[in-house]
Structure formats: C-alpha cells, structure tokens
Design a protein around this motif. Structure first.
Motif, mmCIF file in Angstrom:
data_model
loop_
_atom_site.group_PDB
_atom_site.id
_atom_site.type_symbol
_atom_site.label_atom_id
_atom_site.label_comp_id
_atom_site.label_asym_id
_atom_site.label_seq_id
_atom_site.Cartn_x
_atom_site.Cartn_y
_atom_site.Cartn_z
ATOM 1 N N ALA A 74 -11.086 57.630 32.286
ATOM 2 C CA ALA A 74 -10.676 56.248 32.075
ATOM 3 C C ALA A 74 -11.878 55.306 32.075
ATOM 4 C CB ALA A 74 -9.681 55.834 33.154
ATOM 5 N N GLU A 75 -12.992 55.733 32.659
ATOM 6 C CA GLU A 75 -14.195 54.911 32.636
ATOM 7 C C GLU A 75 -14.824 54.876 31.253
ATOM 8 O OE1 GLU A 75 -16.836 56.314 35.611
ATOM 9 O OE2 GLU A 75 -15.525 55.784 37.286
ATOM 10 N N ASP A 76 -14.514 55.881 30.429
ATOM 11 C CA ASP A 76 -15.084 55.950 29.081
ATOM 12 C C ASP A 76 -14.176 55.318 28.036
ATOM 13 O OD1 ASP A 76 -17.374 57.312 29.929
ATOM 14 O OD2 ASP A 76 -16.405 59.261 29.730
ATOM 15 N N THR A 77 -12.863 55.501 28.175
ATOM 16 C CA THR A 77 -11.944 55.023 27.150
ATOM 17 C C THR A 77 -10.530 54.935 27.709
ATOM 18 O OG1 THR A 77 -11.088 55.456 24.919
ATOM 19 C CG2 THR A 77 -11.513 57.372 26.317
ATOM 20 N N SER A 78 -9.740 54.077 27.110
ATOM 21 C CA SER A 78 -8.327 53.986 27.472
ATOM 22 C C SER A 78 -7.429 54.545 26.372
ATOM 23 C CB SER A 78 -7.941 52.528 27.756
ATOM 24 O OG SER A 78 -8.109 51.728 26.596
ATOM 25 N N THR A 79 -8.031 55.066 25.296
ATOM 26 C CA THR A 79 -7.263 55.625 24.186
ATOM 27 C C THR A 79 -7.614 57.097 23.986
ATOM 28 O OG1 THR A 79 -8.908 54.909 22.555
ATOM 29 C CG2 THR A 79 -7.091 53.409 23.025
ATOM 30 N N SER A 80 -6.632 57.852 23.441
ATOM 31 C CA SER A 80 -6.797 59.297 23.269
ATOM 32 C C SER A 80 -7.376 59.904 24.546
ATOM 33 C CB SER A 80 -7.676 59.622 22.058
ATOM 34 O OG SER A 80 -7.027 59.254 20.861
ATOM 35 N N THR A 81 -6.719 59.615 25.656
ATOM 36 C CA THR A 81 -7.216 60.065 26.953
ATOM 37 C C THR A 81 -7.011 61.565 27.155
ATOM 38 O OG1 THR A 81 -5.090 59.370 27.904
ATOM 39 C CG2 THR A 81 -6.937 57.837 28.067
ATOM 40 N N LYS A 82 -6.054 62.148 26.427
ATOM 41 C CA LYS A 82 -5.871 63.594 26.440
ATOM 42 C C LYS A 82 -5.364 64.018 25.063
ATOM 43 C CE LYS A 82 -3.446 67.403 28.769
ATOM 44 N NZ LYS A 82 -2.471 67.759 29.835
ATOM 45 N N VAL A 83 -6.022 65.015 24.489
ATOM 46 C CA VAL A 83 -5.636 65.521 23.168
ATOM 47 C C VAL A 83 -5.495 67.034 23.251
ATOM 48 C CG1 VAL A 83 -6.263 65.716 20.733
ATOM 49 C CG2 VAL A 83 -6.837 63.627 22.001
ATOM 50 N N THR A 84 -4.395 67.539 22.704
ATOM 51 C CA THR A 84 -4.136 68.978 22.688
ATOM 52 C C THR A 84 -3.743 69.403 21.280
ATOM 53 O OG1 THR A 84 -3.320 68.902 24.965
ATOM 54 C CG2 THR A 84 -2.799 70.871 23.685
ATOM 55 N N GLY A 85 -4.312 70.496 20.818
ATOM 56 C CA GLY A 85 -3.921 71.097 19.548
ATOM 57 C C GLY A 85 -3.601 72.561 19.757
ATOM 58 N N VAL A 86 -2.482 73.014 19.192
ATOM 59 C CA VAL A 86 -2.080 74.420 19.279
ATOM 60 C C VAL A 86 -1.820 74.911 17.858
ATOM 61 C CG1 VAL A 86 -0.475 76.099 20.231
ATOM 62 C CG2 VAL A 86 -1.024 74.020 21.536
ATOM 63 N N TRP A 87 -2.594 75.905 17.436
ATOM 64 C CA TRP A 87 -2.464 76.459 16.085
ATOM 65 C C TRP A 87 -1.988 77.905 16.156
ATOM 66 C CZ3 TRP A 87 -6.122 73.105 17.676
ATOM 67 C CH2 TRP A 87 -6.368 71.964 16.895
ATOM 68 N N THR A 88 -1.057 78.290 15.296
ATOM 69 C CA THR A 88 -0.680 79.695 15.136
ATOM 70 C C THR A 88 -0.970 80.093 13.695
ATOM 71 O OG1 THR A 88 1.630 79.289 14.485
ATOM 72 C CG2 THR A 88 1.149 79.427 16.858
ATOM 73 N N PHE A 89 -1.535 81.284 13.516
ATOM 74 C CA PHE A 89 -1.925 81.740 12.187
ATOM 75 C C PHE A 89 -2.136 83.247 12.228
ATOM 76 C CE2 PHE A 89 -5.665 80.742 14.633
ATOM 77 C CZ PHE A 89 -6.562 81.761 14.358
ATOM 78 N N SER A 90 -2.275 83.849 11.057
ATOM 79 C CA SER A 90 -2.583 85.281 10.956
ATOM 80 C C SER A 90 -3.967 85.446 10.364
ATOM 81 C CB SER A 90 -1.541 85.997 10.086
ATOM 82 O OG SER A 90 -0.275 85.971 10.697
ATOM 83 N N SER A 91 -4.642 86.513 10.760
ATOM 84 C CA SER A 91 -5.985 86.790 10.244
ATOM 85 C C SER A 91 -6.200 88.289 10.174
ATOM 86 C CB SER A 91 -7.049 86.145 11.152
ATOM 87 O OG SER A 91 -8.355 86.438 10.695
ATOM 88 N N ALA A 92 -6.916 88.716 9.141
ATOM 89 C CA ALA A 92 -7.261 90.125 8.958
ATOM 90 C C ALA A 92 -8.723 90.224 8.529
ATOM 91 C CB ALA A 92 -6.354 90.773 7.918
ATOM 92 N N LEU A 93 -9.249 91.437 8.545
ATOM 93 C CA LEU A 93 -10.638 91.670 8.128
ATOM 94 C C LEU A 93 -10.813 91.245 6.677
ATOM 95 C CD1 LEU A 93 -13.296 93.078 9.180
ATOM 96 C CD2 LEU A 93 -12.537 95.087 7.922
ATOM 97 N N PRO A 94 -11.779 90.368 6.357
ATOM 98 C CA PRO A 94 -11.991 89.954 4.970
ATOM 99 C C PRO A 94 -12.313 91.154 4.088
ATOM 100 C CG PRO A 94 -13.221 88.547 6.485
ATOM 101 C CD PRO A 94 -12.713 89.706 7.291
ATOM 102 N N THR A 95 -11.770 91.141 2.879
ATOM 103 C CA THR A 95 -11.978 92.268 1.955
ATOM 104 C C THR A 95 -12.806 91.880 0.739
ATOM 105 O OG1 THR A 95 -9.842 91.763 0.926
ATOM 106 C CG2 THR A 95 -9.871 93.434 2.667
ATOM 107 N N SER A 96 -12.507 90.751 0.116
ATOM 108 C CA SER A 96 -13.215 90.372 -1.112
ATOM 109 C C SER A 96 -14.536 89.678 -0.832
ATOM 110 C CB SER A 96 -12.326 89.466 -1.974
ATOM 111 O OG SER A 96 -11.973 88.290 -1.266
ATOM 112 N N GLN A 97 -14.668 89.011 0.333
ATOM 113 C CA GLN A 97 -15.884 88.311 0.709
ATOM 114 C C GLN A 97 -16.213 88.618 2.165
ATOM 115 O OE1 GLN A 97 -15.302 84.149 -0.103
ATOM 116 N NE2 GLN A 97 -15.251 84.427 -2.321
ATOM 117 N N PRO A 98 -17.489 88.487 2.543
ATOM 118 C CA PRO A 98 -17.837 88.804 3.936
ATOM 119 C C PRO A 98 -17.244 87.841 4.953
ATOM 120 C CG PRO A 98 -19.723 87.878 2.763
ATOM 121 C CD PRO A 98 -18.676 88.145 1.736
ATOM 122 N N THR A 99 -16.947 86.612 4.504
ATOM 123 C CA THR A 99 -16.434 85.591 5.419
ATOM 124 C C THR A 99 -15.178 84.960 4.844
ATOM 125 O OG1 THR A 99 -18.646 85.089 6.272
ATOM 126 C CG2 THR A 99 -16.954 83.418 6.578
#
Length: 260
Positions: free
Chosen positions: A126-151
């Motif tokens: 609160a000494e730094d700011t009174s806005t966006s005092t707590k922010v949370t993001g939760v992402w769900t996704f799928s991922s597999a080993l890249p095949t066509s490119q290294p990244t």
C-alpha cells in the motif's frame, strides 16, 4: 529522432519500486505529445513489449513461462516490487515447478501432449500503490514437444482492461464507466474466442456481480460498470476460453479507485 522512455517510481530512499518503459519510437518535428506512465489498470497484457520478455515458450522438452502482471493502462511494459506471490506450473495433479512471480520459470516436460496449469500471483505494498494491489492469472493449456520447429509458443491469452481513468487511477463514484477489453495472445486471431465473461466487485472480491460483455460493429469488446456512490474501489474477475479449450482467469483487486 528515435526515442525510448523509462518512468520509475522511487521510494523515500531513492529505490525503484515501479518501472514502466516504452520501446523505440520516432517523432516528427513540429508536434507536441503526451506520454502516460504508471496509469491504471495495471495487469497482464501479452501485447505489451517484446514477446521474448513474456509469455510461454517450449524448446525441446523444456517449458519456460513468465507473465508480468503490472503492465500499465497505456500499454507500457511494467515491473513492480512485490510483497508476496508465486509462479507455479502444474500438470496431472503434480507441481512441476515453483518460483518468483517476477522471474522466468522453467521445467522439463514429457514429449507427449499434456495439459498444464500456470498460476502467477503477486501483491503490492500500500506504500507503493493503491491500485492493482493484487493480481492473479491462471492459465490452462496443452503443450507437446515441437515437431516442425525447435521452439513453439503455447497458446496463452490475456484480457487487458483499458478504461480512461484520471492520472491518480480513479473514476467518479456514482458514475458509469465503459471498460474496453483488449485481447492478446492466442485469441488475438479473429474467431478464436469461445467464451468471455467479466465480473465486478466493490468489496475487494468478497462478492462478485456479472457484467454484460458487448461487441460493437468493429468487433471491439467492452463492459459498462455502474459505480455505487459509496464504493471505494473496483475489482474485476475475467474468464476467457478459446476455441481450442485453453483458458485464462484474471483477478485484479482494486483495479482502480473511486473518487467523490
């Protein structure tokens, strides 16, 4: 003339507490310009800054992620000293890796496609700011080993809340405010949004009220927020799902304050 900008908020001892930057821009002579830094709503925005500095990346069997939570209301990349929080990557009910909410998190992954849950949470003093005092993001996704490119980049998305606020990060109590919703990441491609909902709280997240998401003729999305005359601050919870089944939930506590 090429310019780059950095705006820093310092404490009494001269330590940088909140920093926002603007990448190289070119200005033509003969015009005046106004730049706004450290304005609300501060939150995650995958369109802010270079993709090399945020998001998620899969290289071979290693998955790395970093989602800055305090990019400012003008779209400038931002960083902030935090008083608590974490980054956590899970899959199959197991915690694969945990770390700081401000640093890259890296873990080794199986080659086969698997579902993942990435949580990033941070609180500010609160000494730094009174806005966006707590922010949370939760992402769900799928991922597999890249095949066509290294990244490859896993399909993460963000919803940036972009209302017009005062320089103090306030809006009038008792008034109505339009809050544009700007989508970035995987859902930036037209037709990729499967569901988008927004809820508002005037009690710091103790109770939530659903808002109606509207879309204009050009495809721009927004919500209209009616501020109670006695409320002090406005918090938001945003849920987004894309056509591939990937999701994100953003919760921004005290996104902006209300002034009489």
């Amino acid at each position: 003339m090429h310019w780059s900008w950095k705006a820093a908020q310092l404490d009494a001892g001269g330590e940088e507490r909140i920093v926002h930057t603007k990448d190289w821009v070119t200005y033509k002579p003969g015009f005046s310009r106004t730049l706004r830094f450290n304005t609300g709503v501060a939150g995650p925005d995958l369109a802010a800054g270079s993709p090399e500095l945020q998001g998620a990346e899969r290289t071979g069997d290693h998955l790395s992620a970093r989602i800055p939570l305090f990019n400012d209301g003008s779209g400038n990349p931002g960083s902030s000293v935090v008083t608590g929080g974490f980054t956590r990557l899970e899959s199959g009910g197991r915690i694969l890796s945990e770390g700081s909410p401000t640093e890259w998190l890296t873990t080794e992954d199986p080659a086969a496609s698997a579902p993942y849950r990435l949580t990033v949470e941070a609180s500010r003093s609160a000494e730094d700011t009174s806005t966006s005092t707590k922010v949370t993001g939760v992402w769900t996704f799928s991922s597999a080993l890249p095949t066509s490119q290294p990244t490859a980049r896993p399909p993460l998305s963000t919803v940036w809340l972009a209302p017009k606020l005062s320089l103090r990060g306030t809006a009038p109590a008792g008034g109505t405010l339009t809050v544009p919703l700007k989508l970035s990441g995987a859902v930036a491609v037209a037709g990729q949004v499967a569901a988008l909902t927004v809820k508002v709280s005037y009690g710091g997240g103790r109770t939530w009220k659903p808002l109606t998401v509207t879309t204009d003729a050009k495809g721009a999305r927004s919500v209209s927020v009616e501020h109670p005359a006695t409320a002090k601050a406005v918090s938001f919870r945003v849920d987004l799902k894309d056509k591939g089944g990937n999701t994100v939930r953003e919760t921004i506590t005290n996104a902006y304050r209300l002034a009489p």
